[in-house]
Write a protein that holds these residues in place. Structure first.
Motif, mmCIF file in Angstrom:
data_model
loop_
_atom_site.group_PDB
_atom_site.id
_atom_site.type_symbol
_atom_site.label_atom_id
_atom_site.label_comp_id
_atom_site.label_asym_id
_atom_site.label_seq_id
_atom_site.Cartn_x
_atom_site.Cartn_y
_atom_site.Cartn_z
ATOM 1 N N GLU A 156 0.864 -1.173 0.000
ATOM 2 C CA GLU A 156 0.000 0.000 0.000
ATOM 3 C C GLU A 156 0.903 1.227 0.000
ATOM 4 O OE1 GLU A 156 -3.579 2.038 2.614
ATOM 5 O OE2 GLU A 156 -2.910 0.015 3.099
ATOM 6 N N VAL A 157 0.652 2.139 -0.944
ATOM 7 C CA VAL A 157 1.437 3.368 -1.051
ATOM 8 C C VAL A 157 0.465 4.533 -1.172
ATOM 9 C CG1 VAL A 157 3.143 4.654 -2.404
ATOM 10 C CG2 VAL A 157 3.304 2.162 -2.251
ATOM 11 N N ASP A 158 0.643 5.534 -0.335
ATOM 12 C CA ASP A 158 -0.165 6.759 -0.387
ATOM 13 C C ASP A 158 0.775 7.941 -0.552
ATOM 14 O OD1 ASP A 158 -2.857 5.682 0.276
ATOM 15 O OD2 ASP A 158 -1.868 5.146 2.157
ATOM 16 N N ASN A 159 0.443 8.838 -1.486
ATOM 17 C CA ASN A 159 1.256 10.032 -1.750
ATOM 18 C C ASN A 159 0.395 11.280 -1.780
ATOM 19 O OD1 ASN A 159 3.182 8.271 -4.191
ATOM 20 N ND2 ASN A 159 3.829 8.780 -2.149
ATOM 21 N N LEU A 160 0.969 12.372 -1.322
ATOM 22 C CA LEU A 160 0.370 13.688 -1.473
ATOM 23 C C LEU A 160 1.489 14.619 -1.918
ATOM 24 C CD1 LEU A 160 -2.306 15.276 -1.047
ATOM 25 C CD2 LEU A 160 -1.297 16.070 1.085
ATOM 26 N N LEU A 161 1.294 15.299 -3.048
ATOM 27 C CA LEU A 161 2.312 16.185 -3.603
ATOM 28 C C LEU A 161 1.831 17.629 -3.614
ATOM 29 C CD1 LEU A 161 3.161 13.367 -4.791
ATOM 30 C CD2 LEU A 161 4.068 14.632 -6.710
ATOM 31 N N PHE A 162 2.782 18.535 -3.437
ATOM 32 C CA PHE A 162 2.532 19.957 -3.638
ATOM 33 C C PHE A 162 3.851 20.638 -3.962
ATOM 34 C CE2 PHE A 162 3.440 19.659 0.897
ATOM 35 C CZ PHE A 162 4.215 20.772 1.171
ATOM 36 N N SER A 163 3.765 21.813 -4.563
ATOM 37 C CA SER A 163 4.952 22.592 -4.912
ATOM 38 C C SER A 163 4.917 23.920 -4.189
ATOM 39 C CB SER A 163 5.009 22.839 -6.425
ATOM 40 O OG SER A 163 5.181 21.614 -7.090
ATOM 41 N N ASN A 164 6.102 24.352 -3.742
ATOM 42 C CA ASN A 164 6.208 25.606 -3.018
ATOM 43 C C ASN A 164 7.604 26.190 -3.230
ATOM 44 O OD1 ASN A 164 5.451 27.689 -1.196
ATOM 45 N ND2 ASN A 164 6.402 26.585 0.501
ATOM 46 N N ASN A 165 7.669 27.410 -3.741
ATOM 47 C CA ASN A 165 8.927 28.134 -3.924
ATOM 48 C C ASN A 165 9.976 27.333 -4.691
ATOM 49 O OD1 ASN A 165 7.983 30.425 -2.549
ATOM 50 N ND2 ASN A 165 8.588 29.571 -0.575
ATOM 51 N N GLY A 166 9.577 26.674 -5.763
ATOM 52 C CA GLY A 166 10.512 25.945 -6.604
ATOM 53 C C GLY A 166 10.875 24.549 -6.121
ATOM 54 N N TYR A 167 10.254 24.094 -5.058
ATOM 55 C CA TYR A 167 10.495 22.756 -4.528
ATOM 56 C C TYR A 167 9.215 21.934 -4.611
ATOM 57 C CZ TYR A 167 14.803 24.588 -2.528
ATOM 58 O OH TYR A 167 16.043 25.162 -2.368
ATOM 59 N N GLN A 168 9.378 20.645 -4.877
ATOM 60 C CA GLN A 168 8.233 19.742 -4.847
ATOM 61 C C GLN A 168 8.330 18.913 -3.572
ATOM 62 O OE1 GLN A 168 6.899 17.449 -8.326
ATOM 63 N NE2 GLN A 168 7.006 15.667 -6.987
ATOM 64 N N TYR A 169 7.229 18.810 -2.864
ATOM 65 C CA TYR A 169 7.155 18.044 -1.624
ATOM 66 C C TYR A 169 6.262 16.837 -1.862
ATOM 67 C CZ TYR A 169 9.068 22.186 0.613
ATOM 68 O OH TYR A 169 9.881 23.236 0.972
ATOM 69 N N ALA A 170 6.732 15.670 -1.442
ATOM 70 C CA ALA A 170 5.942 14.445 -1.540
ATOM 71 C C ALA A 170 5.862 13.830 -0.150
ATOM 72 C CB ALA A 170 6.582 13.464 -2.507
ATOM 73 N N LEU A 171 4.659 13.806 0.396
ATOM 74 C CA LEU A 171 4.431 13.107 1.654
ATOM 75 C C LEU A 171 4.088 11.673 1.292
ATOM 76 C CD1 LEU A 171 2.039 15.654 3.426
ATOM 77 C CD2 LEU A 171 4.532 15.673 3.339
ATOM 78 N N PHE A 172 4.605 10.720 2.026
ATOM 79 C CA PHE A 172 4.300 9.326 1.701
ATOM 80 C C PHE A 172 4.077 8.491 2.954
ATOM 81 C CE2 PHE A 172 8.901 9.260 2.125
ATOM 82 C CZ PHE A 172 9.145 8.078 2.803
ATOM 83 N N ARG A 173 3.315 7.438 2.745
ATOM 84 C CA ARG A 173 3.084 6.400 3.748
ATOM 85 C C ARG A 173 3.057 5.085 2.982
ATOM 86 N NH1 ARG A 173 -0.667 2.947 5.818
ATOM 87 N NH2 ARG A 173 -2.089 3.449 4.133
#
Length: 164
Positions: free
Chosen positions: A93-110
């Motif tokens: 099981e893989v869960d991801n949430l992505l967002f971009s802020n100030n030229g960086y991409q953030y990926a939260l995962f579980r």
């Protein structure tokens, strides 16, 4: 006097952690990092907004998005994958949430992998040149699940690939 010292010793840490969750909010997903920082993904109880918070125990260093309104939901991308069947089918099981802020991409995962019964959570930050910084979470401190985002009706799964 001792009673008061004990009272303040218990209340002060709760006050600092409280800035990660306002009275009108609930936790979607949260954990402490292996370096003692805290990540919280929260939403308004009436789904008015969603917000990512990260920082030390006594200071929120980053909030995204900056404004708490309904538009905040559109600034996140969500994806998940589930393969059942346990160890014999390499269940995962893989869960991801992505967002971009100030030229960086953030990926939260579980993640969960049945073959070795391994759970993991964390943040992957990618700069504009593709360099990744990984912030592992302490899985024992995980609260909530990114997987509950679909239940809000405010975010739609997108094919953004899987990151972990």
């Amino acid at each position: 006097m001792r009673k008061y010292l004990l009272f303040f010793a218990l209340i002060i840490p709760m006050f600092f952690w409280a800035q990660y969750l306002l009275p009108n909010e609930e936790i979607i997903f949260s954990f402490e990092t292996k370096n003692g920082k805290k990540m919280s993904l929260v939403k308004d109880k009436k789904n008015e907004y969603i917000q990512y918070r990260f920082g030390s125990k006594n200071h929120v260093e980053m909030e995204f998005p900056g404004e708490r309104n309904r538009n905040s939901w559109t600034q996140f991308k969500y994806n998940s994958y589930l393969r059942g069947g346990g160890k014999q089918n390499a269940g995962m099981e893989v869960d991801n949430l992505l967002f971009s802020n100030n030229g960086y991409q953030y990926a939260l995962f579980r993640t969960y992998f049945a073959e070795d019964e391994k759970f993991a959570a964390g943040i992957i930050i990618t700069d504009s040149k593709g360099k990744e910084t990984r912030i592992p979470g302490n899985y024992k401190t995980v609260q909530g699940c990114i997987c509950h985002l679909e239940d809000t009706g405010m975010i739609v799964k997108e094919d953004i690939g899987l990151t972990f």
